[in-house]
Structure formats: C-alpha cells, structure tokens
Scaffold this active site. Structure first.
Site, PDB file in Angstrom:
ATOM      1  N   CYS A 144      -0.471   4.111   2.142  1.00 18.44           N
ATOM      2  CA  CYS A 144      -0.190   3.940   3.570  1.00 18.44           C
ATOM      3  C   CYS A 144       1.275   4.242   3.897  1.00 18.44           C
ATOM      4  O   CYS A 144       1.578   4.919   4.867  1.00 18.44           O
ATOM      5  CB  CYS A 144      -0.469   2.500   4.014  1.00 18.44           C
ATOM      6  SG  CYS A 144      -2.023   1.836   3.392  1.00 18.44           S
ATOM      7  N   ASP A 145       2.196   3.695   3.099  1.00 16.69           N
ATOM      8  CA  ASP A 145       3.589   3.644   3.502  1.00 16.69           C
ATOM      9  C   ASP A 145       4.543   4.488   2.658  1.00 16.69           C
ATOM     10  O   ASP A 145       5.720   4.610   2.996  1.00 16.69           O
ATOM     11  CB  ASP A 145       4.083   2.180   3.464  1.00 16.69           C
ATOM     12  CG  ASP A 145       3.292   1.285   4.411  1.00 16.69           C
ATOM     13  OD1 ASP A 145       2.819   1.803   5.440  1.00 16.69           O
ATOM     14  OD2 ASP A 145       3.162   0.085   4.121  1.00 16.69           O
ATOM     15  N   CYS A 182       0.821  -1.206   0.000  1.00 14.52           N
ATOM     16  CA  CYS A 182       0.000   0.000   0.000  1.00 14.52           C
ATOM     17  C   CYS A 182       0.857   1.260   0.000  1.00 14.52           C
ATOM     18  O   CYS A 182       1.378   1.662   1.033  1.00 14.52           O
ATOM     19  CB  CYS A 182      -0.928  -0.016   1.225  1.00 14.52           C
ATOM     20  SG  CYS A 182      -1.956   1.448   1.369  1.00 14.52           S
TER      21      CYS A 182
END
Lengths: 315, 315
Positions: free
Chosen positions: A135-136, A132
């Site tokens: 997300c990261d 992701c």
C-alpha cells in the site's frame, strides 16, 4: 426481522457484498458495530484501487460504497452482534436489541495487523507507521525505512521496499530470522538492507510525523535512538473471528476457509475479504470477494428456495 | 525492448495488473490491439463497480484506470501481438513492429459472449440487447424480457430476471432444455416464466432501442413477431485464447486454468480476468485478478532474480 442476506462487517468486502446482494433483488442487511469502512478508513490516500486516477481517501471511498449499496436498498444496522446461531437452514443473529434471521450469511469481519503496542504507534499510524508495504511503499522513494519482524512477510516486504527506499533496516527481536532460507539469503545479499538484531522497539517518537524509533537491545539492555522516515510493522495479522462459532472451519491462524465461491463449510454461510484465508489482502480483492459471495448466496437461495420457505413459515 | 512484466490486453484485469505492477516498481508494458477498456466500454452505466455511487460508463471507468496506471509508469503499446514464445525463463512477444522480452507475462485477453449473429443484434447491444443479467437485470423492473438459450446459465439467469421483470420468455431452439433437472423444474414452476420451443431469433428489430424479435419456428417454419423490452442472450461465452500456445493449460471450454495466485502451468506466466477459468466475470472480479497476478509476478521475479539476470544478460 427477516432478511434474505445478512452481512456482518461494513468494510470494502461487506459493502460490495451489500451492493451485489441488494442490487440482485435480495432483502439485505449489513451490520457494523464500529465505523463503516473498516481498516482502510485510516488510509489518507488509496492509490491502488482501480478507477480513482488521483487516489482517494479510504474514508471517502468507503462512504461512496455505502451510498451505492443504500441506493439499491441495503439496510445498515449499527448494532453489535453478540451471537450467531443456526436453526436448520436459517441463520439467527442476536444483538443487544433483538434477533434477526436470514437465509444466508456473509462474514466480512476483517482482520487487523498485530500491533507492537508501544507508545506512539497508534498516534503515528498513517503518518510514517504502516502495516502494508504494497500500500505505502511507493511513498518512501529515496527515504530510510525500518521493517520490524523476522518472518517471510517482513523480509519479503523489506526486499520489496528496496525498490523505493535508499536504505531498509530490518529490526528483529532475535539473532536469526524465521524467514525461509532462500528469502534470507537474498536479503543478506541486498546491499540496501541492514539488520539490527536482538532488538525491539519500545517507543515511536514524532510530532506530526514519525521522527525516530527508540530501540532497546534485549541482551545488553542498551537504548538507542534511530532517526527514520517510516516504519513497516510485520509481526503478524490477526483475524477478527471472535463471533465465529466452532462449526465454521478456520485455518491454523484463525482465518475462514472457503472455496472459490466464498462458501464456508456451512451451507449458506459465506466469507469475504480479510477474514478469509487468502493470498493478498487489498481493497480490490475484498470488493471482489464480496461480489462473489453475494452472487453465491443468491444462487444458494434460489436452489434452496422451497426448503427455506417452509422453514421461514414456521418461525 | 526488455520489461519486467508484459501484460496482454487492456480491459479491467490488464489495467489493474498494470497499476499494481508499475506501482510496485516493475518496468511494465501493456499491449492492446483494439480499444483500451475491453468489453465493458460498451456499457453505458456500470452500476455495480464499488466506489461509484451513481454509476459510471464503462468507457470513463476504464479511461480512469488507464490514467492511473500511466501515472505510475505503465507503458501502453498499441500493437497486435502475433506470437508468444519462451526462451528459458524469459518470455518473448512478437508484433508486426518488433520483439519484446519480459521476465513475466500476464494474460488478460478476455472473453466474449457467443453472438446469435442476426441482423440488429450488434447495433442494439446496450440498447435492449444484453449478455449479462447480473449487470443489466435491474434495468428491467416490470418489463417483459426474453432469454435466448436452454442451458444452465440461460435458465438460472431467467429465474434471476423474474425478480425484476413481470414476464420472462425463454426462447429455445429445441423442444427440451439442456439445463439440470432441478433448475428446469424450478423454472417450469415459476409463473412468471414462459417458454417458446423449437424457435430461433432471425432478426432483432428496433430504432433507438429494441422493439421486437422476429422469430421462426424450426419445425413449422412459421414466422412471428414478439414485442419485447429487452433480450438476454445466453448461448455461450468464448475465450479470446487465439494467442495462447499449446503449452498453456486450458479447461474444456478454452479458458486458462490458474491457481489462486493466478499462476498458469508455466512458471512466470499468469492469467487474470475473463480469460481465466472462474466462477463470476465482473469488472470487480477482473480488477482483483489483475492485482493478484501482478503481486504474484513480482514475487516470482524476486524469487528468480539471479536466474533471470543471467538469462537477460545473454540476450
């Protein structure tokens, strides 16, 4: 046992549905066969769930959600569901320990990224292996990252990662991309993006964190080692839809189709979170789905009160 | 000043959009003419935002969201916007202090409940006067509450409140309800619901908390005092759409129409939260909308990168 609402799956969507349903005065049970919290429990620091200014671990965040739902009376049941059936308007849940009945059902079984299934992948997930970029991505400022895949998601997320990373290397098993032409062109014109064609990852190496990818060229069979700070794997996302009987309508990829009320094609059955056909899969979108699904279930139970009481009395 | 994304309104939807946009590496400004936090700041204890197991005040929750968005670089600007314009693909925001340009715009101006506009109403809001049964109903277990209004929302929420309250008194200005027949019938058959017809509230009395409603019968003109533990006012919800120019498509009630990506009918302009035509208005649905809108804006900017750069260079 009889409930007003049974929720299947205790990730963020299910936990939020349980909170709203129980706080709305409905007798609520939530089933989870594995660990409460779902996929997000493996994330060390969730930075983008609004309200936690310093971030919070996925484990702690979902533990709080569980406590909150329990505070309003939601019952957590650690049994694996073996079948879901319908008897008129009532929903029947079977587990190895027995049978549970509910007026309404909320499906929150989630999804999981398709894995490469190579050595090192599972062990280094959250330690340089990610599924992701939203997300990261921000963790890889001025780093070198690889993206595995050749579809729209892989290439768009590769493009996105160039905001942070100094170099993004797209590794694809074929010699051309599956992504749309316009997305491809933009990637080819981006000086930060490089491509390695006809190549697959056969192992991910690293001790505490990822260190390098072991690559093999599918044509020449040559093996190379690629030092890397992180790898984003975009080879598909798979719905956890094993339990869903044939009468619940799914999209071509197997995700549950709902309307904006989270209603499936079966009256009284709702879906929320990653299992749903949706545009963005995040903790905050899942919790929102769960709240809407519980609110819709509550309305449905009020509207069908008489018919549900008649059926319930027969059982 | 030029930004990638300008967000209008710093309630939960705007704050979440700012977090996602700034964390996604976009140059982001968020405008708020009044207090950061929006409507929810008046709520003492938000019990149903997932992740805060003991509840949290609306003020503290949105303060955390602000800190979180700032941490990733979102700029907060306390100026009142006087006009929104378009120049090709670019969006132009005017305030009394100057002009700001953005590639994409996210509208999070919110909504507000229609007030009765009677003495005591504003002062006792959050102290027995509420506009949201989903939010506050659980606080009235075994209490006597009034519901003001005669439409679908008033009667459905009255029905919902009977899960908690021992008696719900619906006060309506006419001698019949506007709600759908099926909803009416169910309310008439509910032994916990009573009706007072042809009657309006002319003052809300109470010292630290609500104590009684001063009612007047519109036909007899007779004034009565009704002791009460709480009152839920359901006489409509109004969108804060004053700024929206005629080209943004609204529903009949004035809320912004979007698709599931939060896209309005104007390319690059998104809407999120209570201003949007939507089924449920909660903090958690607003934050989800904000995340989706920022994610969509980011995709749109990537897809229109070349055209936007050409326009931006001209300015």
């Amino acid at each position: 046992m009889k409930y007003d609402v049974i929720i299947i799956g205790a990730g963020p969507a299910g936990l939020s549905a349980a909170l709203y349903s129980a706080r709305g005065g409905l007798k609520t049970a939530i089933f989870e066969k594995a660990m409460v919290g779902g996929q997000i429990t493996v994330t060390d620091n969730v930075e983008n769930y609004p309200g936690f200014e310093d971030g919070i671990s996925g484990f702690d965040l979902t533990a709080k959600m569980k406590t909150q739902a329990e505070r309003f009376g939601a019952e957590f049941i650690s049994e694996e569901i073996t079948a879901i059936g319908l008897e008129g308007l009532c929903k029947v849940i079977e587990t190895n320990s027995g049978e549970y009945r509910a007026k309404s059902l909320i499906i929150c079984t989630g999804a999981h990224p398709r894995r490469l299934n190579v050595p090192g992948e599972e062990r280094l997930t959250g330690r340089g292996v990610s599924y992701c970029a939203t997300c990261d991505g921000a963790l890889y400022r001025d780093k070198v990252v690889a993206v595995i895949g050749g579809g729209d998601s892989a290439i768009e997320e590769g493009q996105f990662l160039t905001r942070f990373a100094k170099k993004v290397i797209v590794i694809h098993r074929r010699d051309e991309l599956r992504a749309q032409k316009i997305i491809q062109d933009r990637a080819f014109n981006n000086p930060k993006i490089e491509f390695i064609w006809d190549t697959v990852v056969q192992e991910i190496h690293g001790d505490q964190r990822i260190e390098k990818l072991e690559l093999v060229n599918r044509k020449s069979k040559k093996i190379t080692m690629l030092p890397i700070d992180g790898v984003f794997i975009y080879v598909g996302i798979l719905p956890n839809n094993g339990l869903l009987e044939s009468r619940i309508e799914l999209d071509n990829a197997g995700f549950v189709l709902t309307d904006e009320n989270m209603q499936t094609n079966v009256p009284g059955i709702y879906a929320a979170g990653d299992i749903r056909h949706t545009v963005l899969r995040q903790v905050v979108t899942a919790t929102s789905d769960g709240a809407v699904a519980a609110w819709s279930a509550e309305k449905w139970i009020i509207e069908n009160y008489d018919a549900l009481e008649v059926e319930s009395a027969k059982q």
